[in-house]
Write an enzyme that holds these catalytic residues in place. Sequence first.
Site, mmCIF file in Angstrom:
data_model
loop_
_atom_site.group_PDB
_atom_site.id
_atom_site.type_symbol
_atom_site.label_atom_id
_atom_site.label_comp_id
_atom_site.label_asym_id
_atom_site.label_seq_id
_atom_site.Cartn_x
_atom_site.Cartn_y
_atom_site.Cartn_z
ATOM 1 N N GLY A 101 0.821 -1.216 0.000
ATOM 2 C CA GLY A 101 0.000 0.000 0.000
ATOM 3 C C GLY A 101 0.848 1.257 0.000
ATOM 4 N N GLY B 262 3.983 -0.614 -6.161
ATOM 5 C CA GLY B 262 3.701 -1.785 -6.996
ATOM 6 C C GLY B 262 3.895 -3.105 -6.283
ATOM 7 C CB SER B 263 3.841 -4.207 -2.725
ATOM 8 O OG SER B 263 2.503 -4.106 -2.368
ATOM 9 C CB SER B 264 -0.491 -5.914 -5.582
ATOM 10 O OG SER B 264 -0.603 -4.815 -6.455
ATOM 11 C CB ALA B 265 2.378 -5.447 -10.077
ATOM 12 C CB ALA B 266 6.642 -6.516 -6.953
ATOM 13 C CG ASP C 58 1.513 -0.416 -10.653
ATOM 14 O OD1 ASP C 58 1.707 0.672 -11.222
ATOM 15 O OD2 ASP C 58 1.085 -0.516 -9.482
HETATM 16 C C1 MEV Z 1 -0.962 2.928 -9.390
HETATM 17 O O1 MEV Z 1 0.402 2.568 -9.306
HETATM 18 C C2 MEV Z 1 -1.143 4.014 -10.388
HETATM 19 C C3 MEV Z 1 -2.572 4.477 -10.630
HETATM 20 O O2 MEV Z 1 -2.515 5.331 -11.769
HETATM 21 C C4 MEV Z 1 -3.513 3.328 -10.881
HETATM 22 C C5 MEV Z 1 -3.277 2.620 -12.208
HETATM 23 O O3 MEV Z 1 -2.567 3.133 -13.080
HETATM 24 O O4 MEV Z 1 -3.834 1.524 -12.357
HETATM 25 C C6 MEV Z 1 -3.094 5.297 -9.467
#
Ligand code: MEV
Length: 335
Positions: A108, A112-116, A157
């Site tokens: 949070g 990009g922790s979830s994608a990583a 991400d």
């Molecule tokens: C999230 O890292 C970036 C945002 O623009 C969301 C997205 O691109 O999906 C807030």
Amino acid sequence: MEETLATGTRRTVTGEACAKAILFGEHAVVYHRPAIAVPIRQLKVTATVNLDPDEPGVLVATDINRRVVFSDEENQTSLARVLRLVVSMLGMEDLPWSIELTSRIPIGGGMGSSAAVATAILRALAAALGREFTPAEISEMVYRTEQLYHGSPSGIDNAVIALEKPIWFLYGTEPEILKVQRPFTLVLGHTGRHSPTREVVASVRYGWRDNPERYEVIFDEIASIVRQARHILERGQIERLGDLMDKNHNLLKSMGVSSGPLERLVQAARNAGALGAKLTGAGRGGMMIALVTQDRIEAVKNALLSARGKSVLVTTIGANVEPRSNRSARLHRRG
Ligand code: MEV
């Protein structure tokens, strides 16, 4: 990705993925404006797959105190859902595996922790199967995991984390690896506040639905900043980026995605001599980034900690001057 054979019959395979920061264009990118993102290589997730485990079908993430049992379908946490999707995409439901996950990327935090996490698990399981995927394929698969809990992710991400290069991203087109003429240094400051991307993206959507004309103007202004930033990066006029970061931050603030702690850190960095500063990622909490010259690194770091930043990180984005013909990242269209 590295593969090691452990002692005895236990075969372990490791997959890694790094963090990311959005330099310009977050939120507007969801509305099909361009954005620029960079990999943050110091922060990594590592997934270690064991193909001869004592207890098959279990993922243990000691850092975050989580244990996911694959067969427990009542577990609807995002980690469990991501694991199930990745395992099923690879057709590994009936194979004996266990996974140990370690992460240095704040959850949070807009990094990009979830994608990583999904990328590291995917890379490790794929390596265990002896399968190789292109960055494009990894990005596509991880995008599907992002859709599980981010609502309407732009895909930036998963793209930057799969490619591990600075990218120019526009929804529905192939990301381009960006030419960066001169290296530059960022100081990242963490507010210490957890901020779920999905909620912040949803709140921007409410604002946009209420007042589409106003938001479309903001998104267009951000797009213009992103285009100018690309031009500057390609020419190596790094000093000129700071002003664009300040302007991008102000537009994000006008959309309501900044917060007291983010404002405090952004202002502290500017006062300590940063060339520019802005929130990065979804906002509300999470991280901010400041562009610094070498002689201001310490001052900015100290200022962020004094302004109640929870942690700071210094990273240098290296020059990347491949010829234009090599730059297409060849990620599939999603449009
Ligand atoms: C999230 O890292 C970036 C945002 O623009 C969301 C997205 O691109 O999906 C807030």
